[in-house]
Design a protein around this motif. Structure first.
Motif, short mmCIF file in Angstrom:
data_model
loop_
_atom_site.label_atom_id
_atom_site.label_comp_id
_atom_site.label_asym_id
_atom_site.label_seq_id
_atom_site.Cartn_x
_atom_site.Cartn_y
_atom_site.Cartn_z
N VAL A 1 0.84 -1.21 0.00
CA VAL A 1 0.00 0.00 0.00
C VAL A 1 0.87 1.25 0.00
CG1 VAL A 1 -1.48 1.41 1.47
CG2 VAL A 1 -2.10 -0.95 1.01
N SER A 2 1.91 1.26 0.83
CA SER A 2 2.80 2.42 0.91
C SER A 2 3.45 2.70 -0.44
CB SER A 2 3.86 2.18 1.98
OG SER A 2 4.77 3.26 2.03
N GLU B 1 0.73 3.96 -3.02
CA GLU B 1 0.27 5.33 -2.76
C GLU B 1 1.36 6.36 -3.04
OE1 GLU B 1 -3.45 4.74 0.30
OE2 GLU B 1 -1.50 5.27 1.18
N TYR C 1 0.23 9.26 -5.53
CA TYR C 1 -0.08 10.59 -5.00
C TYR C 1 1.14 11.48 -4.77
CZ TYR C 1 -4.37 8.03 -4.40
OH TYR C 1 -5.47 7.26 -4.64
N ALA D 1 -3.06 3.75 -7.76
CA ALA D 1 -4.14 4.20 -6.87
C ALA D 1 -5.18 3.10 -6.71
CB ALA D 1 -4.77 5.47 -7.42
N ALA E 1 -3.80 0.19 -4.65
CA ALA E 1 -3.76 0.50 -3.21
C ALA E 1 -5.10 0.18 -2.56
CB ALA E 1 -3.39 1.95 -2.99
N VAL E 2 -6.20 0.58 -3.21
CA VAL E 2 -7.54 0.33 -2.66
C VAL E 2 -7.78 -1.17 -2.53
CG1 VAL E 2 -10.00 0.54 -3.10
CG2 VAL E 2 -8.50 2.50 -3.48
N TYR F 1 -5.83 -2.67 0.41
CA TYR F 1 -6.42 -2.45 1.73
C TYR F 1 -7.37 -3.59 2.09
CZ TYR F 1 -4.67 2.26 2.70
OH TYR F 1 -3.87 3.33 3.00
N ALA G 1 -7.99 4.36 6.96
CA ALA G 1 -6.95 4.63 5.96
C ALA G 1 -7.46 4.33 4.55
CB ALA G 1 -5.71 3.78 6.25
N LYS G 2 -8.25 3.26 4.42
CA LYS G 2 -8.82 2.94 3.11
C LYS G 2 -9.79 4.03 2.66
CE LYS G 2 -11.65 -0.07 0.34
NZ LYS G 2 -12.67 -1.12 0.25
N SER H 1 -7.94 6.82 1.32
CA SER H 1 -7.35 6.47 0.03
C SER H 1 -8.38 6.50 -1.08
CB SER H 1 -6.70 5.08 0.13
OG SER H 1 -5.95 4.78 -1.03
N PHE I 1 -8.34 8.81 -4.31
CA PHE I 1 -8.46 8.17 -5.62
C PHE I 1 -9.50 8.89 -6.46
CE2 PHE I 1 -10.16 4.04 -7.75
CZ PHE I 1 -9.44 4.29 -8.90
#
Length: 261
Positions: free
Chosen positions: A121-122, A125, A129, A141, A144-145, A148, A183-184, A187, A191
């Motif tokens: 995820v890190s 993202e 971003y 992006a 990452a979703v 999560y 956090a999701k 994100s 997004f």
């Protein structure tokens, strides 16, 4: 360098790989040599280091994926983590390189495949971003979703809950799960703001809205559901978003909005 060239010309694959790894270990950014070198020396080293790190990371990445089919989980993870480290070292060696975003994205892929979902995820993202890379940004992006949800499942949310189809369960990991859900949510909103034309955005918004409703985070559920474009995506996604808006507004006693939805 002459030894590496000789191995390469001779077609000695294993010796070439080992020699390139020794070069990276002895002269790369984690070595004593690099720490003591002046900028001219580092500038001379960078092209070869970048070339070898790219090759070695992709070699380990491919080997990790190939090992997955053999069932040797330990060897698979070790290869994938070496690949991730190689991609990371590439960026540390040449942070302004035009391929830095690609390398970080590939690091995310390797970490995901090694089940290091937080690390993945890190990486994703960062590409999405911080770099906002034209080639990999939107893809990162979305990745990452999705990651999560894999992280939520790994932490014990249960597959149905993580995918937005079941009520939130009380578990010993609840505080950690709640932090990941928050956090999701951040994100997903980022997004939507950054990549509004992504073809999977409507599906992400609808699924995340259902997920937040199950958590009784009704305001967030309405916020996400209201972003599902009536003219985009699948009809089922629009229906799902309207149902979320109706249920969340009903529970908030916003009856006129609930009736309308």
């Amino acid at each position: 360098l002459l030894a590496i060239d000789a191995y390469t010309q001779g077609g000695f694959e294993q010796e070439t790989v080992a020699a390139k790894q020794r070069f990276v270990d002895d002269f790369g950014v984690t070595s004593d040599h690099w720490a003591q070198a002046d900028e001219d020396t580092r500038a001379r080293l960078r092209p070869r280091l970048s070339e070898y790190l790219d090759q070695l990371a992709r070699y380990d990445h491919a080997r990790g994926l190939a090992t997955a089919s053999t069932g040797a989980a330990g060897a698979q993870q070790a290869s994938l983590l070496r690949a991730a480290q190689g991609y990371e070292q590439y960026v540390a060696t040449a942070p302004d390189d035009a391929r830095a975003a690609e390398m970080i994205f590939l690091r995310g892929e390797a970490l995901y495949e090694a089940a290091d979902f937080r690390g993945a995820v890190s990486a994703y993202e960062t590409v999405a971003y911080q770099y906002r890379d034209q080639t990999y940004g939107a893809k990162a992006a979305y990745a990452a979703v999705l990651t999560y949800d894999r992280l939520l499942t790994a932490l014990g949310a249960g597959e149905e809950e993580a995918e937005g189809g079941g009520a939130a369960a009380e578990t010993a990991e609840r505080p950690a799960l709640d932090a990941i859900y928050e956090a999701k949510l951040a994100s997903v909103l980022l997004f939507a703001e950054t990549y509004p034309q992504h073809p999977q955005l409507e599906a992400v918004l609808a699924q995340s809205a259902s997920q937040q409703l199950q958590r009784q985070n009704r305001e967030a559920a309405i916020q996400l559901a209201s972003r599902v474009d009536a003219g985009a995506g699948e009809k089922e996604q629009r229906i799902s978003a309207l149902l979320v808006q109706g249920q969340a507004n009903f529970e908030l006693e916003n009856y006129a909005e609930a009736e309308s939805a």
